[in-house]
Design a protein around this motif. Structure first.
Motif, PDB file in Angstrom:
ATOM      1  N   ILE A 166      71.181   7.102  69.217  1.00 35.82           N
ATOM      2  CA  ILE A 166      72.532   7.640  69.087  1.00 35.82           C
ATOM      3  C   ILE A 166      72.580   9.124  69.447  1.00 35.82           C
ATOM      4  O   ILE A 166      73.632   9.677  69.740  1.00 35.82           O
ATOM      5  N   VAL A 167      71.414   9.770  69.471  1.00 34.95           N
ATOM      6  CA  VAL A 167      71.339  11.166  69.923  1.00 34.95           C
ATOM      7  C   VAL A 167      70.898  11.236  71.384  1.00 34.95           C
ATOM      8  O   VAL A 167      71.508  11.924  72.197  1.00 34.95           O
TER       9      VAL A 167
ATOM     10  N   GLN B 254      80.021   1.957  63.349  1.00 36.25           N
ATOM     11  CA  GLN B 254      79.751   2.866  62.238  1.00 36.25           C
ATOM     12  C   GLN B 254      80.389   4.220  62.508  1.00 36.25           C
ATOM     13  O   GLN B 254      80.179   4.815  63.569  1.00 36.25           O
ATOM     14  N   SER B 255      81.122   4.704  61.548  1.00 41.87           N
ATOM     15  CA  SER B 255      81.819   5.981  61.719  1.00 41.87           C
ATOM     16  C   SER B 255      80.847   7.124  61.971  1.00 41.87           C
ATOM     17  O   SER B 255      81.114   7.996  62.798  1.00 41.87           O
ATOM     18  N   ARG B 256      79.695   7.102  61.290  1.00 39.64           N
ATOM     19  CA  ARG B 256      78.744   8.209  61.462  1.00 39.64           C
ATOM     20  C   ARG B 256      78.209   8.257  62.891  1.00 39.64           C
ATOM     21  O   ARG B 256      78.019   9.322  63.472  1.00 39.64           O
ATOM     22  N   ASN B 257      77.995   7.102  63.515  1.00 42.46           N
ATOM     23  CA  ASN B 257      77.533   7.072  64.902  1.00 42.46           C
ATOM     24  C   ASN B 257      78.607   7.566  65.858  1.00 42.46           C
ATOM     25  O   ASN B 257      78.323   8.287  66.820  1.00 42.46           O
ATOM     26  N   LEU B 258      79.839   7.161  65.596  1.00 38.46           N
ATOM     27  CA  LEU B 258      80.946   7.627  66.424  1.00 38.46           C
ATOM     28  C   LEU B 258      81.099   9.140  66.334  1.00 38.46           C
ATOM     29  O   LEU B 258      81.345   9.815  67.334  1.00 38.46           O
ATOM     30  N   ILE B 259      80.932   9.673  65.130  1.00 34.47           N
ATOM     31  CA  ILE B 259      81.070  11.120  64.936  1.00 34.47           C
ATOM     32  C   ILE B 259      79.974  11.869  65.680  1.00 34.47           C
ATOM     33  O   ILE B 259      80.223  12.868  66.355  1.00 34.47           O
ATOM     34  N   VAL B 260      78.729  11.373  65.570  1.00 41.71           N
ATOM     35  CA  VAL B 260      77.617  12.026  66.263  1.00 41.71           C
ATOM     36  C   VAL B 260      77.880  12.064  67.767  1.00 41.71           C
ATOM     37  O   VAL B 260      77.764  13.112  68.419  1.00 41.71           O
TER      38      VAL B 260
ATOM     39  N   ALA C 219      80.750  11.642  69.371  1.00 48.87           N
ATOM     40  CA  ALA C 219      81.968  12.385  69.707  1.00 48.87           C
ATOM     41  C   ALA C 219      81.712  13.888  69.745  1.00 48.87           C
ATOM     42  O   ALA C 219      82.126  14.585  70.685  1.00 48.87           O
ATOM     43  N   VAL C 220      81.033  14.394  68.724  1.00 46.22           N
ATOM     44  CA  VAL C 220      80.762  15.833  68.662  1.00 46.22           C
ATOM     45  C   VAL C 220      79.843  16.261  69.801  1.00 46.22           C
ATOM     46  O   VAL C 220      80.039  17.319  70.416  1.00 46.22           O
ATOM     47  N   MET C 221      78.858  15.431  70.112  1.00 47.56           N
ATOM     48  CA  MET C 221      77.950  15.760  71.213  1.00 47.56           C
ATOM     49  C   MET C 221      78.698  15.841  72.538  1.00 47.56           C
ATOM     50  O   MET C 221      78.473  16.759  73.341  1.00 47.56           O
ATOM     51  N   PHE C 222      79.596  14.882  72.782  1.00 50.43           N
ATOM     52  CA  PHE C 222      80.339  14.885  74.045  1.00 50.43           C
ATOM     53  C   PHE C 222      81.219  16.128  74.175  1.00 50.43           C
ATOM     54  O   PHE C 222      81.281  16.750  75.235  1.00 50.43           O
ATOM     55  N   VAL C 223      81.892  16.495  73.093  1.00 50.09           N
ATOM     56  CA  VAL C 223      82.773  17.668  73.151  1.00 50.09           C
ATOM     57  C   VAL C 223      81.956  18.942  73.337  1.00 50.09           C
ATOM     58  O   VAL C 223      82.321  19.820  74.130  1.00 50.09           O
ATOM     59  N   CYS C 224      80.837  19.042  72.637  1.00 54.65           N
ATOM     60  CA  CYS C 224      79.978  20.228  72.790  1.00 54.65           C
ATOM     61  C   CYS C 224      79.410  20.313  74.207  1.00 54.65           C
ATOM     62  O   CYS C 224      79.419  21.375  74.832  1.00 54.65           O
TER      63      CYS C 224
ATOM     64  N   ILE D 226      71.375  17.681  64.223  1.00 57.49           N
ATOM     65  CA  ILE D 226      71.792  18.115  62.878  1.00 57.49           C
ATOM     66  C   ILE D 226      72.692  17.081  62.211  1.00 57.49           C
ATOM     67  O   ILE D 226      72.493  16.709  61.051  1.00 57.49           O
ATOM     68  N   LEU D 227      73.698  16.575  62.964  1.00 56.10           N
ATOM     69  CA  LEU D 227      74.608  15.585  62.380  1.00 56.10           C
ATOM     70  C   LEU D 227      73.879  14.289  62.040  1.00 56.10           C
ATOM     71  O   LEU D 227      74.130  13.689  60.989  1.00 56.10           O
ATOM     72  N   ASN D 228      72.975  13.866  62.899  1.00 60.36           N
ATOM     73  CA  ASN D 228      72.226  12.643  62.632  1.00 60.36           C
ATOM     74  C   ASN D 228      71.363  12.784  61.387  1.00 60.36           C
ATOM     75  O   ASN D 228      71.146  11.814  60.660  1.00 60.36           O
ATOM     76  N   ALA D 229      70.883  14.009  61.130  1.00 64.41           N
ATOM     77  CA  ALA D 229      70.017  14.241  59.977  1.00 64.41           C
ATOM     78  C   ALA D 229      70.782  14.313  58.662  1.00 64.41           C
ATOM     79  O   ALA D 229      70.278  13.883  57.625  1.00 64.41           O
TER      80      ALA D 229
END
Length: 450
Positions: free
Chosen positions: A148-149, A376-382, A384-389, A420-423
């Protein structure tokens, strides 16, 4: 011997020797063409825009030599090519702007050895981290880099280069489209050798057309000598330049892990486990430190060549080592380097359209093959944030530490955000929409029975 699949066409080729020496030589030439444009672009930018006279010949020499050293460090197993790193462009720019203390009256030529001295320090930092990976173990470290990372990271590596492909192609869309068409036709409908050298054909055929139409300027080649030594120069060391350059290695190492994940996914072999991430980092660090010591830019594994691997499906590292030998040989010929550099940017752009897209496609495949649960919401968040960054911080983030300016690239920011988000985000299993529907049906049936 299961890896020795030797079928041309849709199946992978792990031992290129079975194709014959002539074909191997041509395959190596294809990898050389793939890396050439980006590799020489770094010294062109540093010399033309920043005023630091970084040599194209020196860059080519250490790209080839660095690749060979990388292969030695990785037990000749990883089909990666090391070209000049774009991550350190911000460091070169920062050194060129130093105008206090000892740098106050320096010319660009005088500042360059200090910039490459900082690159030596960055390479040595690679070695420290490689030792850490060896001591701690790749498995423990890679817990911080699950699919996911690494999947979104691979996708971003390709997408971050997409703008360059469009910019180059826009110089002459007919030439760019011709390059794309040749690659597609050769890869989809080609037979035999044609099917495994689509990139080379995508360069050569449009180049011949451009020559016939008078779109290639070879006047500079007539002024260059056929043979000439690369202009090596020994690095100099100063704490200010080191503080500018060395921290960039942290960002470059994040990209290195993404590249190793991409190559592993492309070849269907876990190179992070064998020969190990500590060995790939060691090879990258040795190549970078040696290049900086004698006036070259930092090296890094090249996504362009990963794209060639994905298209040709020839995964034999011997082919990449041939490309490295070509680069070393070409570094001693100013005339040939000028001729190769005369390839219209539109052709490079057309080829890049396919190569950069293939890298991102490999990232998508990495996510799918590892069955990453995007419900899973946590995977989507990881993700999503990576793509925007990775796509949003186009100029990276620049900050000052101890009077030195440090720039984190967009890819480095995305990688750090993902790790960091995955951790920190909890990894609780969530029910999918289908599971909730089934549970609702069961509850209704139970209520009706009661």
């Amino acid at each position: 011997m299961a890896k020795e699949k030797i079928v041309l066409g849709s199946q992978a080729v792990y031992d290129a020797r079975t194709l014959g020496k002539p074909r191997m030589l041509i395959l190596g030439l294809q990898h050389m063409f793939a890396m050439f444009g980006a590799t020489v672009l770094v010294p062109i930018i540093v010399s033309g825009s920043y005023g630091l006279p970084l040599s194209v010949q020196t860059t080519l020499f250490f790209a080839g030599l660095g690749t060979l050293l990388f292969h030695v460090c990785t037990r000749l197993k990883v089909p990666a090519f090391l070209g000049s790193s774009f991550a350190f462009l911000g460091g070169f720019l920062a050194v060129s702007k130093l105008d206090t203390g000892m740098y106050a009256d320096m010319t660009g030529a005088e500042k360059l050895p200090y910039a490459t001295g900082g690159i030596v320090a960055a390479g040595l930092l690679y070695l420290v981290v490689a030792l850490l990976f060896k001591v701690v173990g790749a498995e423990k470290v890679m817990r911080f880099f699950p699919p996911i990372v690494t999947g979104p990271m691979i996708i971003l590596i390709g997408l971050s280069l997409a703008g360059t492909a469009v910019t180059n192609a826009s110089a002459c869309w007919p030439l760019a489209l011709l390059a794309i068409a040749v690659i597609v036709v050769a890869n989809i409908w080609g037979k035999g050798m044609m099917k495994i050298i689509p990139i080379l054909l995508g360069v050569v055929i449009p180049y011949v057309v451009a020559l016939a139409l008078g779109m290639v300027d070879l006047s500079a080649a007539g002024q260059d000598s056929v043979v000439g030594l690369p202009p090596f120069q020994v690095a100099k060391f100063d704490i200010t330049a080191i503080l500018v350059m060395a921290p960039i290695a942290i960002a470059a190492m994040m990209e290195h892990i993404g590249d190793m994940s991409a190559i592993s996914a492309t070849c269907g072999t876990n190179f992070i486990a064998n020969p190990g991430l500590h060995r790939t980092l060691l090879g990258d660090g040795v190549a970078t430190a040696l290049a900086g010591l004698f006036g070259g830019p930092a090296n890094t594994t090249y996504g362009e060549n990963t794209g060639v691997l994905a298209l040709s499906r020839v995964y034999d590292p011997r082919v990449v080592r041939l490309a490295a030998l070509y680069a070393v040989i070409l570094s001693f010929s100013p005339k040939f380097a000028t001729i190769i550099n005369s390839i219209p940017t539109a052709i490079i752009g057309g080829v890049s359209f396919i190569l950069y897209g293939m890298i991102s496609a490999v990232g998508v495949r990495n996510i799918v093959e590892h069955h990453v649960d995007l419900t899973q919401s946590r995977n989507l968040i990881v993700a999503a944030v990576m793509f925007v960054c990775g796509l949003g911080f186009t100029d990276g983030i620049t900050f000052t530490v101890g009077g030195a300016t440090i720039t984190l690239t967009a890819l480095a920011i995305a990688a750090l955000a993902g790790v960091i988000l995955n951790a920190i985000l909890p990894n609780r299993e969530e029910t999918t929409l289908e599971e909730r529907e089934v549970q609702e049906i069961l509850r209704n049936e139970e209520s009706q029975e009661s």
